[in-house]
Design a protein around this motif. Structure first.
Motif, PDB file in Angstrom:
ATOM      1  N   LEU A   1      12.406  -1.057  -1.856  1.00  0.00           N
ATOM      2  CA  LEU A   1      11.679  -2.239  -2.317  1.00  0.00           C
ATOM      3  C   LEU A   1      12.605  -3.440  -2.459  1.00  0.00           C
TER       4      LEU A   1
ATOM      5  N   CYS B   1       1.224   0.976  -4.261  1.00  0.00           N
ATOM      6  CA  CYS B   1       2.041   0.885  -3.063  1.00  0.00           C
ATOM      7  C   CYS B   1       1.173   0.854  -1.811  1.00  0.00           C
TER       8      CYS B   1
ATOM      9  N   LEU C   1       4.314  -7.678  -4.756  1.00  0.00           N
ATOM     10  CA  LEU C   1       5.563  -6.948  -4.536  1.00  0.00           C
ATOM     11  C   LEU C   1       6.366  -6.873  -5.829  1.00  0.00           C
TER      12      LEU C   1
ATOM     13  N   ARG D   1       7.378  -3.413  -7.743  1.00  0.00           N
ATOM     14  CA  ARG D   1       8.761  -3.099  -8.102  1.00  0.00           C
ATOM     15  C   ARG D   1       8.882  -2.850  -9.603  1.00  0.00           C
TER      16      ARG D   1
ATOM     17  N   THR E   1      11.973  -6.727  -0.460  1.00  0.00           N
ATOM     18  CA  THR E   1      11.856  -7.999  -1.165  1.00  0.00           C
ATOM     19  C   THR E   1      12.762  -9.054  -0.538  1.00  0.00           C
TER      20      THR E   1
ATOM     21  N   PHE F   1      -0.595  -2.541  -1.636  1.00  0.00           N
ATOM     22  CA  PHE F   1       0.296  -3.617  -1.230  1.00  0.00           C
ATOM     23  C   PHE F   1       0.718  -3.459   0.222  1.00  0.00           C
ATOM     24  N   CYS F   2       1.148  -2.252   0.594  1.00  0.00           N
ATOM     25  CA  CYS F   2       1.615  -2.020   1.961  1.00  0.00           C
ATOM     26  C   CYS F   2       0.513  -2.310   2.968  1.00  0.00           C
TER      27      CYS F   2
END
Length: 171
Positions: free
Chosen positions: A128, A56, A29, A33, A132, A59-60
């Motif tokens: 984000l 993205c 993350l 970012r 976070t 990660f998602c």
């Protein structure tokens, strides 16, 4: 923290494996970012938008797999073996749904118009930042609330991947 010998291996306590997964997701993350910061250069000098979308989506997808895995794996097993944790598990599952909504908004923003647009990048950064904050709070609460119970699970409760939707990273 000692790395797990391999995916699915129970040599390392399940609670430690959960913390390792959370640590890896936190790092991913932070990288995602950072890739949106002004002046960020994509890996290998590639296309920034393509790199952002790929990172993205990766990660998602990992975060969603982790939370889906917990809901159907670790939380189900813990609810059976430690019924006193059911209210905590319900709160954690509720957090998962909240996080999922933010992840979907981020995916929509990244899939939308080119992120070269400063306003689009700012919207993604704002989402984000929210993600976070929530993930950090969620992971911290989860680690405090259930790691001890995870460590006490019977040996045949499942592998880390079965219980968490992800295998611990190979550090």
């Amino acid at each position: 923290m000692h790395p797990s010998p391999g995916p699915g291996n129970r040599f390392t306590a399940l609670g430690t494996q959960l913390i390792e997964i959370h640590h890896w997701l936190r790092e991913e993350l932070a990288r995602l970012r950072a890739s949106l910061e002004p002046g960020a250069v994509p890996p290998n000098g590639g296309d920034r938008l393509r790199s952002l979308r790929a990172h993205c989506l990766s990660f998602c997808s990992a975060l969603t797999a982790h939370h889906t895995g917990e809901d159907g794996g670790a939380f189900r097993v813990l609810a059976e073996e430690a019924p006193q944790l059911r209210p905590v598990l319900a709160k954690l599952a509720q957090d998962h749904r909240l996080i999922d909504g933010i992840v979907r908004r981020i995916e929509e923003l990244v899939a939308g118009p080119p992120a070269a647009d400063p306003a689009a990048a700012a919207r993604v950064l704002a989402e984000l930042d929210g993600l976070t904050a929530i993930v950090e709070s969620h992971f911290g609460f989860e680690e405090r609330a259930i790691v001890t119970a995870l460590d006490a699970l019977r040996a045949d409760a499942g592998t880390a991947e079965e219980l968490y939707g992800l295998a611990p990273p190979a550090w």
